[in-house]
Design an enzyme around this catalytic site. Sequence first.
Site, short mmCIF file in Angstrom:
data_model
loop_
_atom_site.label_atom_id
_atom_site.label_comp_id
_atom_site.label_asym_id
_atom_site.label_seq_id
_atom_site.Cartn_x
_atom_site.Cartn_y
_atom_site.Cartn_z
N TYR A 1 26.34 40.57 -80.31
CA TYR A 1 25.45 40.79 -81.13
C TYR A 1 25.94 42.11 -81.81
O TYR A 1 25.61 42.36 -83.19
CB TYR A 1 24.07 41.21 -80.50
CG TYR A 1 23.52 40.07 -79.84
CD1 TYR A 1 22.54 39.37 -80.70
CD2 TYR A 1 23.77 39.36 -78.65
CE1 TYR A 1 21.99 38.08 -80.24
CE2 TYR A 1 23.31 38.24 -78.32
CZ TYR A 1 22.17 37.61 -79.25
OH TYR A 1 21.68 36.44 -78.58
N ASN B 1 28.57 36.14 -75.65
CA ASN B 1 27.42 36.54 -76.39
C ASN B 1 27.86 37.67 -77.38
O ASN B 1 28.05 38.61 -76.54
CB ASN B 1 26.30 36.35 -75.64
CG ASN B 1 25.47 35.31 -74.96
OD1 ASN B 1 26.21 34.42 -75.42
ND2 ASN B 1 24.62 35.35 -74.15
N GLU C 1 26.11 32.77 -77.77
CA GLU C 1 25.06 33.28 -78.52
C GLU C 1 25.55 34.30 -79.61
O GLU C 1 26.35 35.14 -79.44
CB GLU C 1 24.15 34.36 -77.54
CG GLU C 1 23.04 33.29 -76.87
CD GLU C 1 22.47 34.36 -75.73
OE1 GLU C 1 22.07 35.56 -76.50
OE2 GLU C 1 22.03 34.04 -74.60
N HIS D 1 19.82 32.15 -66.15
CA HIS D 1 19.60 33.07 -67.27
C HIS D 1 18.56 34.06 -66.93
O HIS D 1 17.32 33.86 -67.49
CB HIS D 1 19.32 32.18 -68.42
CG HIS D 1 19.18 33.17 -69.85
ND1 HIS D 1 20.14 32.63 -70.84
CD2 HIS D 1 18.90 34.10 -70.26
CE1 HIS D 1 20.01 33.42 -72.02
NE2 HIS D 1 19.26 34.49 -71.49
N ARG E 1 22.36 24.55 -76.34
CA ARG E 1 22.27 25.38 -75.10
C ARG E 1 20.98 25.84 -74.57
O ARG E 1 20.21 26.52 -75.40
CB ARG E 1 23.39 26.71 -75.37
CG ARG E 1 23.49 27.57 -74.23
CD ARG E 1 24.45 28.42 -74.27
NE ARG E 1 24.30 29.42 -72.90
CZ ARG E 1 24.04 30.86 -73.14
NH1 ARG E 1 23.57 31.23 -74.24
NH2 ARG E 1 23.86 31.55 -72.01
N GLU F 1 25.45 36.15 -69.07
CA GLU F 1 25.71 37.72 -69.31
C GLU F 1 25.29 38.33 -68.00
O GLU F 1 24.70 39.28 -68.07
CB GLU F 1 24.68 38.22 -70.12
CG GLU F 1 24.82 37.89 -71.45
CD GLU F 1 23.97 38.37 -72.68
OE1 GLU F 1 23.06 38.62 -72.32
OE2 GLU F 1 24.23 38.24 -73.80
#
Length: 542
Positions: A350, A348, A423, A161, A116, A207
Amino acid sequence: MPETSRATTTHRRLLLFCFLSSVLCLVLSEPVEGEEAEDISRSHFPDGFLFGTTTSAYQIEGAYLEDGKGLNNWDVFSHVPGNIKENGNGDTADNHYHLFLEDIELMHSLGVDAYRFSISWTRILPRGRFGEVNPMGIMFYNRILDHLLLKGIEPFVTIHHHDIPQELAERYGGWLSPLMQEDFVHFARICFESFGHKVKYWVTINEANLFVEMAYIRGWYPPSHCSPPFGNCSAGNSNVEPLIALHNMILAHGKAVKIYRQEFQGKQGGSVGIVVHAMWYEPLRANNELDQQAVTRGLAFGVGWLLDPLVYGDYPSEMRLFLGDALPRFTVDEIDYVKGSIDYIGINHYLTLYAKDCLHSSCPPGGSDHAIRGYVYFTGDRDGVPIGQPTANPGFFVVPGGLEKTVNYMKQRYNNMPMYVTENGYAPPPDEAVQLQQILHDVKRINYHKSYLAAVASSIRDGADVRGYFAWSLMDNFEWVDGYTLRYGLYYVDRRTLKRIPKISALWYRDFLAHSSGNALGLAEYYGRLEQDLRVAGLEDL
Ligand code: BGC
């Protein structure tokens, strides 16, 4: 020696051996810090599941003024002293623009199924729609796509992005203006036309919900807009602007998807989705109904803000209730192309935080008493105890179960539409990544990916339609306002020589991908191989 006493001695020796060897076994099998009990292998995932690595254009490409590329907002922002840690910028970044063949080779050697990456807007359109298409930019991405396909690596392409043409930032303030929608559609159309026959997976925007948080609530990213108590910026309104910017991004996405579906999807056969920044929350006060409601609101104001319109055609009802007229409305025409405009969700993920209700409870100052935050206070610790192991980002903690819960939440809220973890990754706290040895011996990153992969596998067992997992990142890169101080890569990048060196996590990932029934090697072998790699690179005396 009489028979009986010999037997006793042998028995004692045997017992001693068993005792010692079991102690030895225990020592050897002692899990390293943070390791989850469950081991993980490819066989825990369905056939066709895509394992990959991911990057973005500004963070790795460099060559910021080469071959006709125009300036973008990050080129300009990063050149202002003090904006980026240690005054880093993306002028050279990882020099991927010149080293992309080597980087594709690295991925090929890892054995990834997919890669990606994102397209630099100003490499294709140096002045947005106010200038010509740059043929050198088109050629660059075609070369990347061709080489990926040649190596059997599926391209997973993000159109936007974080980087926008500076021209558009100056002409009309970037995403605050509805005019940006036309710019994005123009850019997306050129991408579909030029690359679409090679791309099966499109992401329109990365995002958008995190981007507006950083650019228009906190003011950390360009154009640095915010207002107190969220921050002290020279312009902006943290209560209103993020809502406008995100609305424009949603409409831009919807218009681009409409064009893709009408003009390209039929003949090119790809799918198109969007990537959402998805945190998980746990109630700060355990078993407290108000904090449970805060968790629900936090999710609606985070994930729901971006995804509800794309699936259901409107913002979550909680947002409408608290934000009133500050929250833009979709017209009937807009609903027509926004609703149902994703084929899949890119997640994504985290971190996980605690959430506390601020509607009925008192909360620390800083913005949680504002509607834009949904009257929720977020924190990483409860009574001074962090929710998980710390990472490089203050406030990012390792909580693998948070990914499983995120996926299950998406599954329920969005009818189990296909999902990709686009991600997920780990950077160590700066004091744990000082010496090169420490950086390369990244056992914690291995444990991070193992435990988060186990969380994904568990959600799949429970029926979630997750189809891929991308490790952020292939290599250390420009980490936005943190510059080069944080390292998320499987590969270490030497800032002086830009040489890529595999960390042991790269060796682990390669081993994981090569054996469907589980990794064949252990840490000792990874250390050995790393030494060998370093010797070959002439770096053995580290
Ligand atoms: C972004 C990446 C970033 C990563 C690690 C994600 O939110 O998409 O660009 O590098 O987080 O902070």
